[in-house]
Design an enzyme around this catalytic site. Structure first.
Site, short mmCIF file in Angstrom:
data_model
loop_
_atom_site.label_atom_id
_atom_site.label_comp_id
_atom_site.label_asym_id
_atom_site.label_seq_id
_atom_site.Cartn_x
_atom_site.Cartn_y
_atom_site.Cartn_z
N GLY A 47 45.24 -38.15 43.68
CA GLY A 47 46.20 -38.50 44.71
C GLY A 47 45.50 -38.96 45.96
O GLY A 47 44.27 -39.02 46.03
N GLU A 63 47.33 -44.21 43.71
CA GLU A 63 46.14 -43.37 43.87
C GLU A 63 45.66 -42.82 42.53
O GLU A 63 44.46 -42.78 42.26
CB GLU A 63 46.42 -42.22 44.84
N GLU A 67 42.00 -43.68 40.87
CA GLU A 67 41.03 -42.61 40.64
C GLU A 67 40.78 -42.31 39.16
O GLU A 67 39.70 -41.84 38.80
CB GLU A 67 41.49 -41.34 41.36
N GLU A 121 33.88 -36.55 37.63
CA GLU A 121 34.39 -36.24 36.30
C GLU A 121 35.89 -35.98 36.39
O GLU A 121 36.39 -35.52 37.41
CB GLU A 121 33.67 -34.99 35.78
#
Length: 155
Positions: A47, A63, A67, A121
């Protein structure tokens, strides 16, 4: 630091900012997707900041895609979080209160990317196997997910 905050600082100086963050609790087989942040060495949901003109859902989807590489659909409001638990003072002295609008979804497409500029990760965790170093500002809604609180949560 988020470019929006950098730009705002040019106009208002070091006053405390109010921002709106939007994120998604993404579930798969009873597990939650968390990302290991590069800047804070902790785990959080995907986010980020609402941009001017965006809806909450658009920001959360954008977002999350940026990501994780995943396109999320069928968002349900999980909760709205505010107050002292949403305050942060960054190492550079920036002070930010944030209203957090959190969604829940089990529907997504795409291939989960592991590494980018913001994360080392991405991994799905069962609620009994969460990492110890959760982002302290996100801990309340991650724990609300763990305890399966009735949604939407207004906090």
């Amino acid at each position: 630091m988020n470019q929006y905050i950098v730009d705002m600082r040019k106009h208002i100086g070091n006053e405390t900012l109010l921002t709106v963050g939007c994120g998604i609790i993404l579930e798969k087989e009873g597990k939650i997707l968390l990302q290991h942040r590069t800047d804070e060495d902790n785990w959080c949901i995907p986010g980020g900041m609402l941009e001017i003109g965006e809806t909450f859902e658009e920001a959360a989807k954008r977002e999350t895609f940026e990501e994780t590489g995943l396109r999320v659909s069928e968002l349900n409001l999980f909760g709205i979080y505010s107050g002292d638990s949403c305050f942060v003072e960054y190492p550079n002295g920036d002070k930010v209160f944030s209203v957090q609008v959190i969604f829940l979804s089990k529907k997504y497409t795409g291939i989960l990317k592991q590494k980018d500029i913001e994360s080392n990760e991405h991994r799905f965790f069962h609620k009994t196997e969460l990492p110890n170093n959760l982002n302290p500002r996100q801990n309340p809604f991650i724990m609300d997910w763990v305890h399966q609180k009735n949604i939407p949560i207004i906090s």
